[in-house]
Enzyme design. Sequence first.
Site, mmCIF file in Angstrom:
data_model
loop_
_atom_site.group_PDB
_atom_site.id
_atom_site.type_symbol
_atom_site.label_atom_id
_atom_site.label_comp_id
_atom_site.label_asym_id
_atom_site.label_seq_id
_atom_site.Cartn_x
_atom_site.Cartn_y
_atom_site.Cartn_z
ATOM 1 C CE LYS A 1 -3.959 -2.244 0.514
ATOM 2 N NZ LYS A 1 -5.130 -2.120 -0.369
ATOM 3 C CG ASP B 1 -4.221 -0.799 -3.639
ATOM 4 O OD1 ASP B 1 -4.700 0.227 -4.150
ATOM 5 O OD2 ASP B 1 -4.929 -1.686 -3.105
ATOM 6 C CD GLU C 1 -5.346 -2.877 -6.505
ATOM 7 O OE1 GLU C 1 -6.354 -3.090 -5.814
ATOM 8 O OE2 GLU C 1 -4.367 -3.660 -6.537
ATOM 9 C CD GLU D 1 -10.247 -2.184 -4.371
ATOM 10 O OE1 GLU D 1 -10.711 -2.060 -3.226
ATOM 11 O OE2 GLU D 1 -9.061 -2.480 -4.597
ATOM 12 C CG ASP E 1 -15.546 -6.725 -5.546
ATOM 13 O OD1 ASP E 1 -14.663 -6.499 -4.708
ATOM 14 O OD2 ASP E 1 -16.699 -7.085 -5.227
ATOM 15 C CG HIS F 1 -10.859 -6.197 -4.705
ATOM 16 N ND1 HIS F 1 -12.111 -6.097 -4.124
ATOM 17 C CD2 HIS F 1 -9.982 -5.751 -3.776
ATOM 18 C CE1 HIS F 1 -11.987 -5.618 -2.897
ATOM 19 N NE2 HIS F 1 -10.704 -5.398 -2.663
#
Length: 539
Positions: free
Chosen positions: A318, A346, A372, A401, A424, A451
């Site tokens: 992240k 992400d 992402e 997602e 998703d 996701h």
Amino acid sequence: MRSEVGGEPERVRLWCSFPGAETWREKRVSHGTLNWAGHSSRAKLTKFAKFSSAVTPPGRAANQRPPCRALHTPPLCRGCPAELAAPGCGRHGARQDLSALGPRCALPHVARGPRLGRYAFPLQHTDPDYSAAYVVLETDAEDGLKGYGITFTLGKGTEVVVCAVNALVPHLLNKDLGDIVGDFRGFYRQLTSDGQLRWIGPEKGVVHLATAAVLNAVWDLWAKQEGKPLWKLLVDMDPRKLVSCLDFRYITDVLTEEEAYEILRKGQVGKKEREEQMLAHGYPAYTTSCAWLGYSDATLKQLCSKALEDGWTRFKVKVGADLQDDIRRCRLIRNMIGPEKTLMMDANQRWDVPEAVEWMAKLAEFKPLWIEEPTSPDDILGHATISKALVPLGIGVATGEQCHNRVIFKQLLQAKALQFLQIDSCRLGSVNENLSVLLMAKKFDIPVCPHAGGVGLCELVQHLIIFDFISVSASLKDRMCEYVDHLHEHFKYPVIIKKASYMPPKDAGYSTEMKEESVKKHQYPDGEVWEKLLAAQVN
């Protein structure tokens, strides 16, 4: 379950196997007549609880408003939004005994919960409660099978999803399962084209999340009736039948029904060998569990070391809160996993478009495969701008997602705004809509990397991606499925990971069914877990 006629001819009283789930149900609802069907050879979806002013429960005056439409937890209605509460609700008005109203919804219930994450996993979100609206479908068939459906949420707002599910209930009442799956496209269109509910969509947001929960349950029930895991039901289905389940409205400029059929027809070649490959080796996964924002360096090192020992070769970190911290953390992780292993990043929608380009230029030295959700998930042209700018750096854009529907995915593909497509299982309209997106991705030759960070998402999406490989894409190049190692213990059929790969489920259904004990303990707000947490907050 047994039924008896109550004191008035308009009422049918149901005694449900769910503990304490006695309730009253009216025979007439706003969209038609609700009949209590006896046992038959055909499976009719009949056992929904729905209150209306047409018929009142015992002990309640006819001129009083009906109780809240969200879950009821005696003696107070603690889980309802204020605007939906009836007068006398203990949380929103004068306290009174509501026990005569029926303590909670009858099966198939639409439950707030399980809310499992406030204490379970430190995420980058503020005060995250990993939650799910949980739908259970029962029929009058003698096989006793039930369909379970979920849609993932993050705490507050789950009650709104529950209300949306209740609003969709009339579309399922007294329907025969065979009739639904016999015209699945028509049934999908019926749910997504409700004139009044469509105004607060269309095909996005809360109503679409509710649609996913309902349809997830229908697919689970269908797969169980066929005695197959969902992925196998899809793989074995005749291509023409499978195409008939999909709604091509709004996407025929990119993918026609005949083109979809041709993709599936060509996918029949080598299908048996790919299925055997999946059963033997599984579908490759990547881990998101090592590098959440907020982890100390010691925790990062410990989790990465453990993941490497367990055979993981693909890692996601992240980023987006602080550039210098991102540089330090990415360097630490890249040094640990080495240059040959795959690293993804992400940003969880943190940046404006120019900021995303500038930030990633400074993280490019760590050779990420993708960034992402670099910006707003609705900004198609913004993603296209970022994608074009990052091509010289060898960094792809991944998103999906929080993509509303197949139309947004269509435009992302048309605009060359992503290099990795992330479906998703609960954000789109269940299996039906996800299949149309898989087929569009195949036409554009874009790899699908689902996701799966949430309650039950790993359990569900594994079926879709395994089907994609066997029957659609026939490729594993640059393809992998997210795996987050938490909350699986609450599911009756949890995912199985071996050598960093998803092993195909073998139990019939969509793997959506939760353990009864987990549902009971994590029911919000009257489950044991939440009663303790809420009591601690008061003290």
